[in-house]
Design a protein around this motif. Structure first.
Motif: not given
Length: 157
Positions: A100-120
């Motif tokens: 579950a911790k592994g799946v959580e970090v994947l979900a968090l990283s996906a949100k982070s990638f989306d936020a970075i794309q928005t910043q770009w």
């Protein structure tokens, strides 16, 4: 007239952009309770997939030695990101699966990638970012996930 840029600069700029995205994502993950998660782990998680895999299959997908895969699995298991379990289809096989911790970090990283794309998009504009996406699809067609990057970057050949 557009000034010519040396050819060697393009791969370095692409790699610098990749590093900027990955570094920002990992800083975000560290703030959210995952300070030991490393860029290599993202490749490992993608290679493990949603159904799990064996250590031998993981090594082959990543293009690394079985020993390197085993060491990475042991480290991630110790951190609570993966677990080893018997394969219900074949009791002789041990599967490596995300916890579950592994799946959580994947979900968090996906949100982070989306936020970075928005910043770009805010920095260079949505149209230019969309054009960059389209241009990269043209210049680098084919498989989106090259899971063998760790082995390709490594010293073993």
């Amino acid at each position: 007239m557009v000034e010519a840029t040396p050819g060697y600069e393009l791969p370095l700029r692409l790699f610098a952009a990749f590093r900027a995205i990955i570094d920002a994502t990992h800083a975000d993950l560290a703030r959210q309770g995952h300070p030991d998660f490393r860029p290599m782990h993202g490749f490992v998680f993608q290679a493990i997939g949603t159904h799990g895999t064996t250590a031998v299959e993981l090594a082959a997908r990543l293009g690394v030695s079985k020993q390197a895969a085993g060491k990475t699995i042991a480290n991630l298991e110790k951190q609570g990101y993966v677990e080893r379990a018997a394969d219900t289809a074949d009791a002789r096989r041990k599967l490596v699966r995300l916890t579950a911790k592994g799946v959580e970090v994947l979900a968090l990283s996906a949100k982070s990638f989306d936020a970075i794309q928005t910043q770009w998009a805010q920095t260079i504009g949505e149209e230019r970012l969309a054009a960059l996406h389209a241009d990269l699809r043209t210049l680098a067609p084919g498989e989106l996930f090259r899971l063998d990057a760790p082995g390709w970057l490594g010293t073993e050949r």
